[in-house]
Enzyme design. Sequence first.
Site, mmCIF file in Angstrom:
data_model
loop_
_atom_site.group_PDB
_atom_site.id
_atom_site.type_symbol
_atom_site.label_atom_id
_atom_site.label_comp_id
_atom_site.label_asym_id
_atom_site.label_seq_id
_atom_site.Cartn_x
_atom_site.Cartn_y
_atom_site.Cartn_z
ATOM 1 N N ALA A 142 0.818 -1.210 0.000
ATOM 2 C CA ALA A 142 0.000 0.000 0.000
ATOM 3 C C ALA A 142 0.853 1.262 0.000
ATOM 4 C CB ALA A 142 -0.935 -0.021 1.210
ATOM 5 N N GLU A 180 -1.536 6.808 -3.131
ATOM 6 C CA GLU A 180 -2.619 7.539 -2.449
ATOM 7 C C GLU A 180 -3.377 8.385 -3.470
ATOM 8 O OE1 GLU A 180 -1.017 9.797 0.800
ATOM 9 O OE2 GLU A 180 -0.035 8.038 1.679
ATOM 10 N N PRO A 181 -4.548 8.874 -3.096
ATOM 11 C CA PRO A 181 -5.287 9.708 -4.052
ATOM 12 C C PRO A 181 -4.435 10.874 -4.579
ATOM 13 C CG PRO A 181 -6.691 9.142 -2.206
ATOM 14 C CD PRO A 181 -5.326 8.617 -1.867
ATOM 15 N N GLN A 200 -2.564 -9.732 -47.940
ATOM 16 C CA GLN A 200 -1.379 -9.006 -47.449
ATOM 17 C C GLN A 200 -1.710 -8.138 -46.227
ATOM 18 O OE1 GLN A 200 0.520 -5.960 -49.939
ATOM 19 N NE2 GLN A 200 2.383 -7.170 -49.759
ATOM 20 N N GLU A 211 2.710 -0.217 -12.127
ATOM 21 C CA GLU A 211 4.155 -0.472 -11.972
ATOM 22 C C GLU A 211 4.983 0.560 -12.736
ATOM 23 O OE1 GLU A 211 5.804 -3.509 -10.696
ATOM 24 O OE2 GLU A 211 4.055 -4.686 -10.140
ATOM 25 N N GLY A 212 4.510 1.800 -12.725
ATOM 26 C CA GLY A 212 5.197 2.883 -13.434
ATOM 27 C C GLY A 212 4.583 3.054 -14.809
ATOM 28 N N GLU A 265 4.774 7.033 -19.269
ATOM 29 C CA GLU A 265 5.476 8.324 -19.206
ATOM 30 C C GLU A 265 6.620 8.266 -18.187
ATOM 31 O OE1 GLU A 265 2.122 7.903 -19.061
ATOM 32 O OE2 GLU A 265 1.822 8.496 -21.144
#
Length: 389
Positions: free
Chosen positions: A127, A130-131, A279, A363-364, A367
């Site tokens: 955890a 956060e907001p 194709q 996880e990131g 950006e």
Amino acid sequence: MDLVLDDEHRAIARTVRDFVTRELIPLEPELLRRERAGERQLTRDELADLRERARRSGLWGVGTPPEYGGAGLDPVAQALVRIELCRTFVPFTFGGSADNILFAATGDQIDTYLRPTLSGERVSCFALTEPGAGSDLSGLRTTARRVDGGWVIDGEKTFISRGADADFAMVFAVTGPRTSTSSGVTCFLVDRDRGWTSTPIPMMSSWEAATLRFDGVRVGDEHVLGEVGRGFELAMRWIGQGRWLVPCRAIGAAQRLLGMAVEYANTRTTWGAPLADRQAIQWMIADSAVELESVRMLTLRAAWLAGTGADTRYASAIAKLSGAAMANAVVDRVLQIHGGMGYTRELPIERWYRELRVLRIFEGTDEIQRRTIARGVLRGDLDVDPVGW
Ligand SMILES: Cc1cc2nc3c(=O)[nH]c(=O)nc-3n(C[C@H](O)[C@H](O)[C@H](O)COP(=O)(O)OP(=O)(O)OC[C@H]3O[C@@H](n4cnc5c(N)ncnc54)[C@H](O)[C@@H]3O)c2cc1C
């Protein structure tokens, strides 16, 4: 330089492939039904039963050190296992694993938190977010206030995976002055019966995440994981180590999806010829194969680097960023190749389509990966003009 997997690695991947084919893929229709009915994906009992079957196949604790009864597989083997597991959207992981920072447990924490998590008796959650603090963790507002004999935690966490189900949370709270992003944060092991509450967050996919609320939750000094004021280092360890495992999700899913597209293109005919002869379809398959192959190389290289003890930050960021883009492009093309059928709920493609979108966020985000890579290049840590490879 040897780019060939050894026999042991191939055998591990084959064993997991067989397990996934035999035990997990057949569950997919039922899981789709449950999702549409708003039911849980897998109950704890079902998960325990699957883990027992896995254990009987010799699959247990793939990422766990041998001293805790795990298989202690090297990072390349772990990556291969994850790729195979992610050929299905059934949310299964082999038992005997714990979030890597839980291995920082000491003394009684080992028997109260680490071992029961490894055995599957207890469920943990990580955890941090956060907001007001996601990519930018300088906005952390959850606090732990020193009181006689312990701490009192106040604040809110959000998007916490397994948060609705967890028996305890690894909670990051501000405990001192934040003179830099990395200072003043401590990690606490907080049992649910200490009084924190969780509220599930409806997600675009079946991913289970929740908001956690801490209102005057009291813990003792023995609940500090690691050292007071050094929680941020633990958080970075959780995020940094093993990030090369994230693109494995992309690879496993894309392999399976591309297989579906190939089968459909070979059997569906229009104007008297299979789609595979066109194709436009071939290019979608070729582009997918090229991107998939390159992400596989990048990811296994990052895993291999991890095994050498090298810093994998940039290699992992590159693999994670390209894996997320690849999987989203592949699922889109595979849906396109299936035409109207791809858009229906009769096939699992729409589920993958929703499921894979999160790879660009958690996880990131994309950006933040680009930021990491650009900083590495601009500072010269990441050599873009190396002599040799
Ligand atoms: C399914 C799911 C599971 C998760 N599980 C966990 C968990 O178990 N534990 C946990 O702690 N967290 C978890 N998270 C949270 C996740 O790590 C965050 O959502 C993520 O870090 C992004 O933070 P944010 O959502 O606040 O977005 P923000 O940081 O508000 O960013 C919003 C957008 O702006 C972009 N952005 C932000 N800053 C910059 C910048 N400087 N330059 C350019 N673009 C920028 C971002 O890339 C993003 O596109 C989970 C999230 C999801 C969706």
